[in-house]
Design a protein around this motif. Structure first.
Motif, PDB file in Angstrom:
ATOM      1  N   LYS A 117       0.834  -1.201   0.000  1.00 35.85           N
ATOM      2  CA  LYS A 117       0.000   0.000   0.000  1.00 35.85           C
ATOM      3  C   LYS A 117       0.872   1.256   0.000  1.00 35.85           C
ATOM      4  O   LYS A 117       0.581   2.229  -0.714  1.00 35.85           O
ATOM      5  N   LYS A 118       1.933   1.216   0.802  1.00 34.92           N
ATOM      6  CA  LYS A 118       2.813   2.382   0.862  1.00 34.92           C
ATOM      7  C   LYS A 118       3.538   2.581  -0.472  1.00 34.92           C
ATOM      8  O   LYS A 118       3.705   3.724  -0.923  1.00 34.92           O
ATOM      9  N   ALA A 119       3.941   1.462  -1.101  1.00 33.40           N
ATOM     10  CA  ALA A 119       4.605   1.584  -2.405  1.00 33.40           C
ATOM     11  C   ALA A 119       3.642   2.150  -3.448  1.00 33.40           C
ATOM     12  O   ALA A 119       4.016   3.009  -4.265  1.00 33.40           O
ATOM     13  N   ALA A 120       2.384   1.659  -3.428  1.00 34.25           N
ATOM     14  CA  ALA A 120       1.382   2.187  -4.372  1.00 34.25           C
ATOM     15  C   ALA A 120       1.098   3.663  -4.097  1.00 34.25           C
ATOM     16  O   ALA A 120       0.934   4.468  -5.028  1.00 34.25           O
ATOM     17  N   PHE A 121       1.075   4.009  -2.801  1.00 31.58           N
ATOM     18  CA  PHE A 121       0.842   5.408  -2.435  1.00 31.58           C
ATOM     19  C   PHE A 121       1.978   6.297  -2.948  1.00 31.58           C
ATOM     20  O   PHE A 121       1.737   7.374  -3.520  1.00 31.58           O
ATOM     21  N   VAL A 122       3.211   5.835  -2.761  1.00 32.23           N
ATOM     22  CA  VAL A 122       4.363   6.611  -3.243  1.00 32.23           C
ATOM     23  C   VAL A 122       4.338   6.723  -4.760  1.00 32.23           C
ATOM     24  O   VAL A 122       4.666   7.777  -5.326  1.00 32.23           O
ATOM     25  N   LEU A 172      -1.348  14.041  -5.552  1.00 30.95           N
ATOM     26  CA  LEU A 172      -0.939  14.388  -4.190  1.00 30.95           C
ATOM     27  C   LEU A 172      -2.049  14.214  -3.164  1.00 30.95           C
ATOM     28  O   LEU A 172      -1.779  14.229  -1.962  1.00 30.95           O
ATOM     29  N   HIS A 173      -3.279  14.066  -3.626  1.00 28.89           N
ATOM     30  CA  HIS A 173      -4.398  13.883  -2.698  1.00 28.89           C
ATOM     31  C   HIS A 173      -4.844  12.420  -2.627  1.00 28.89           C
ATOM     32  O   HIS A 173      -5.980  12.138  -2.238  1.00 28.89           O
ATOM     33  N   GLU A 174      -3.946  11.518  -2.993  1.00 30.72           N
ATOM     34  CA  GLU A 174      -4.214  10.086  -2.867  1.00 30.72           C
ATOM     35  C   GLU A 174      -4.436   9.744  -1.392  1.00 30.72           C
ATOM     36  O   GLU A 174      -3.619  10.065  -0.534  1.00 30.72           O
ATOM     37  N   PRO A 175      -5.555   9.083  -1.053  1.00 28.26           N
ATOM     38  CA  PRO A 175      -5.814   8.791   0.366  1.00 28.26           C
ATOM     39  C   PRO A 175      -4.845   7.745   0.913  1.00 28.26           C
ATOM     40  O   PRO A 175      -4.453   6.807   0.204  1.00 28.26           O
ATOM     41  N   PHE A 176      -4.488   7.900   2.158  1.00 30.56           N
ATOM     42  CA  PHE A 176      -3.591   6.945   2.829  1.00 30.56           C
ATOM     43  C   PHE A 176      -3.774   7.078   4.331  1.00 30.56           C
ATOM     44  O   PHE A 176      -3.899   8.185   4.846  1.00 30.56           O
ATOM     45  N   GLU A 177      -3.829   5.938   5.000  1.00 29.06           N
ATOM     46  CA  GLU A 177      -3.949   5.926   6.461  1.00 29.06           C
ATOM     47  C   GLU A 177      -2.834   5.063   7.041  1.00 29.06           C
ATOM     48  O   GLU A 177      -2.633   3.930   6.596  1.00 29.06           O
ATOM     49  N   PRO A 178      -2.105   5.565   8.032  1.00 24.94           N
ATOM     50  CA  PRO A 178      -1.070   4.745   8.676  1.00 24.94           C
ATOM     51  C   PRO A 178      -1.694   3.609   9.469  1.00 24.94           C
ATOM     52  O   PRO A 178      -2.893   3.629   9.795  1.00 24.94           O
ATOM     53  N   GLN A 214       6.815   4.877   9.570  1.00 30.84           N
ATOM     54  CA  GLN A 214       6.939   4.997   8.109  1.00 30.84           C
ATOM     55  C   GLN A 214       5.693   5.637   7.515  1.00 30.84           C
ATOM     56  O   GLN A 214       5.782   6.505   6.631  1.00 30.84           O
ATOM     57  N   GLY A 215       4.503   5.202   7.983  1.00 26.72           N
ATOM     58  CA  GLY A 215       3.267   5.783   7.476  1.00 26.72           C
ATOM     59  C   GLY A 215       3.152   7.265   7.777  1.00 26.72           C
ATOM     60  O   GLY A 215       2.753   8.061   6.914  1.00 26.72           O
ATOM     61  N   LYS A 216       3.507   7.658   9.008  1.00 24.19           N
ATOM     62  CA  LYS A 216       3.447   9.075   9.359  1.00 24.19           C
ATOM     63  C   LYS A 216       4.451   9.881   8.548  1.00 24.19           C
ATOM     64  O   LYS A 216       4.169  11.023   8.144  1.00 24.19           O
ATOM     65  N   ALA A 217       5.625   9.291   8.278  1.00 22.88           N
ATOM     66  CA  ALA A 217       6.622   9.991   7.454  1.00 22.88           C
ATOM     67  C   ALA A 217       6.095  10.199   6.034  1.00 22.88           C
ATOM     68  O   ALA A 217       6.313  11.258   5.427  1.00 22.88           O
ATOM     69  N   LEU A 218       5.380   9.181   5.488  1.00 21.40           N
ATOM     70  CA  LEU A 218       4.814   9.329   4.146  1.00 21.40           C
ATOM     71  C   LEU A 218       3.740  10.416   4.117  1.00 21.40           C
ATOM     72  O   LEU A 218       3.654  11.192   3.152  1.00 21.40           O
ATOM     73  N   LEU A 219       2.914  10.473   5.163  1.00 25.55           N
ATOM     74  CA  LEU A 219       1.897  11.528   5.225  1.00 25.55           C
ATOM     75  C   LEU A 219       2.541  12.905   5.317  1.00 25.55           C
ATOM     76  O   LEU A 219       2.090  13.864   4.672  1.00 25.55           O
ATOM     77  N   GLU A 220       3.594  12.998   6.132  1.00 23.62           N
ATOM     78  CA  GLU A 220       4.302  14.280   6.228  1.00 23.62           C
ATOM     79  C   GLU A 220       4.913  14.659   4.883  1.00 23.62           C
ATOM     80  O   GLU A 220       4.884  15.827   4.475  1.00 23.62           O
TER      81      GLU A 220
END
Length: 454
Positions: free
Chosen positions: A206-211, A219-225, A232-238
């Motif tokens: 999911k994180k790879a697909a989000f990236v 840039l507004h692709e939804p993602f939840e840690p 890692q999830g919080k870093a991706l959101l930041e």
């Protein structure tokens, strides 16, 4: 029993031989005592021949006593020369000792046979039990072997193979791959570990697909840690938030740059001050989506006639269009020109800056921004903006960036106009001087001719 009878017979028939008497005493005092102790220890009440064995022992005790007494009387008679004791001893031996010994031997033999039979029976039972135990042990060993093989199969299936799969998956993760774990999950701690590993790999996908989506510009692709502790999830959101902010800043920068480019193009191609003001207002209205806009110019050439004049406007109300000079000096425009500082009024009412609608009604409140046009310390005028919605920081910043080049352009145009006007006036004055000079020359020539005729 037989030995004691033998030793007794030998002592009676051969009294001169002390061997028999000594052997009988040794048997009685040593050998028999040891044998008797062992028999008494082995003979238990639960033994079926318990009483028979005790009876034989007691009988033999009496027999030994009789034999010992007989030999004692025999040797006493011999020492006293009494031959009758010898005869009595022989008679007693034949009538008492030997029959009693034979009878006791027979009883012991019967007892021995019974014990032998019992021993054989016990041995058979022990052998039977041993065989059964051997069969049970072999059966248990086979069952244990089967259980061990089954346990080894189960361990291999539910522990060894899953652990090896997990190990391989971890190696692949260490190389940056995202493996597929297609194994049956056992219902144990290994299964829990496999499920957690699957969740981790799914999360990484999911994180790879989000990236990847972020890289495509979504840039507004939804993602939840996974949780509040998902570093890692919080870093991706930041990262996404920073990219959104940077993208917004870049969009604002481009938007402001486009506005400034349009403005510069207007000021580069237009020379008339009225045309410049009208095009500036048109650009500001369309680029910023303004409901109302105007440029006010300050005229201070005549110190006795300082005033503010409306240069160009969009959707102004009639009151400010028809206002007197002194009214502009006391309004927000006059304050801005005096202080050279911006004025921003949100949700306020100003009778000069109300927004009129198509039905003829006016807005009760609006958001007003007035920015001075200053270049090289000289106040040229001011820009007034009004919107029903509040202006953003980027819009105010763009207006501030536009203010200086607008002021410089207006100042230069007005300066050029003054220069051209002075040039025209000086040219006219020069032409008048030439004409006057020619007239003077003509008059002088006429006077000279008149004098010559006189």
């Amino acid at each position: 029993v037989n030995n004691s009878a033998f030793y007794t017979s030998g002592a009676i028939y051969n009294p001169q031989e002390n061997f028999y008497a000594d052997s009988l005493r040794q048997l009685k005092n040593k050998e028999y005592i040891k044998v008797k102790s062992k028999l008494m220890a082995l003979n238990k009440p639960e033994n079926s021949d318990y009483f028979s064995i005790n009876k034989c022992i007691n009988t033999y005790d009496h027999l030994l006593s009789a034999e010992d007494e007989l030999i004692t009387h025999l040797y006493a008679g011999i020492n006293n020369g009494d031959t009758a004791n010898v005869k009595k001893a022989i008679v007693s031996l034949q009538t008492n000792i030997i029959p009693s010994s034979s009878k006791l031997s027979f009883e012991i033999k019967k007892l021995s046979n019974r014990q032998a039979t019992l021993l054989n029976k016990t041995q058979d039972e022990m052998l039977y039990s041993y065989n059964w135990i051997l069969i049970v042990v072999i059966g248990l060993s086979i069952m244990l072997l089967i259980l061990m093989l089954n346990a080894a199969f189960i361990i291999k299936k539910q522990i060894v193979k899953p652990v090896l799969k997990v190990q391989s998956a971890l190696f692949q993760l260490g190389r940056g791959e995202l493996p597929n774990i297609n194994i049956e999950t056992p219902d144990n701690a290994i299964g829990v570990m496999i499920n957690e590993l699957k969740k981790s790999i799914h999360s990484l996908r999911k994180k790879a697909a989000f990236v990847e989506e972020i890289g495509k510009g979504n840039l507004h692709e939804p993602f939840e840690p996974l949780s509040n502790k998902d570093v890692q999830g919080k870093a991706l959101l930041e990262m996404r938030d920073r990219l959104i902010k940077a993208n917004e800043l870049e969009h604002i920068r481009r938007w402001q740059h486009e506005g400034l480019v349009q403005l510069n193009e207007i000021m580069r191609t237009s020379k008339d001050i009225t045309e410049i003001c009208e095009k500036i207002i048109e650009t500001i209205v369309h680029h910023l989506g303004i409901d109302q806009a105007a440029i006010f110019l300050q005229y201070n050439e005549d110190l006795n006639d300082l005033h503010i004049q409306l240069g160009a406007y969009h959707n102004l109300n009639s009151k400010i269009i028809n206002s007197k000079r002194y009214e502009l000096k006391t309004s927000l425009i006059g304050k801005v020109l005096e202080t050279k500082e911006n004025i921003i009024c949100n949700n306020t009412y100003d009778p000069y800056f109300t927004i009129e609608f198509e039905d003829g009604k006016e807005s009760k409140t609006c958001n007003i921004v007035v920015i001075p046009l200053v270049t090289s310390g000289t106040v040229v005028g001011a820009i007034q903006i009004a919107k029903l919605n509040a202006l953003t920081v980027a819009e105010v910043e763009l207006l501030e960036k536009m203010a200086e080049p607008i002021a410089a352009s207006l100042y230069n145009v007005r300066a050029n106009l003054k220069t051209n006007q002075l040039l025209i006036e000086s040219t006219k004055q020069a032409e008048e001087l030439v004409y006057q000079e020619q007239e003077l020359k003509k008059i002088n020539n006429e006077l000279k001719i008149g004098r010559a005729h006189v």
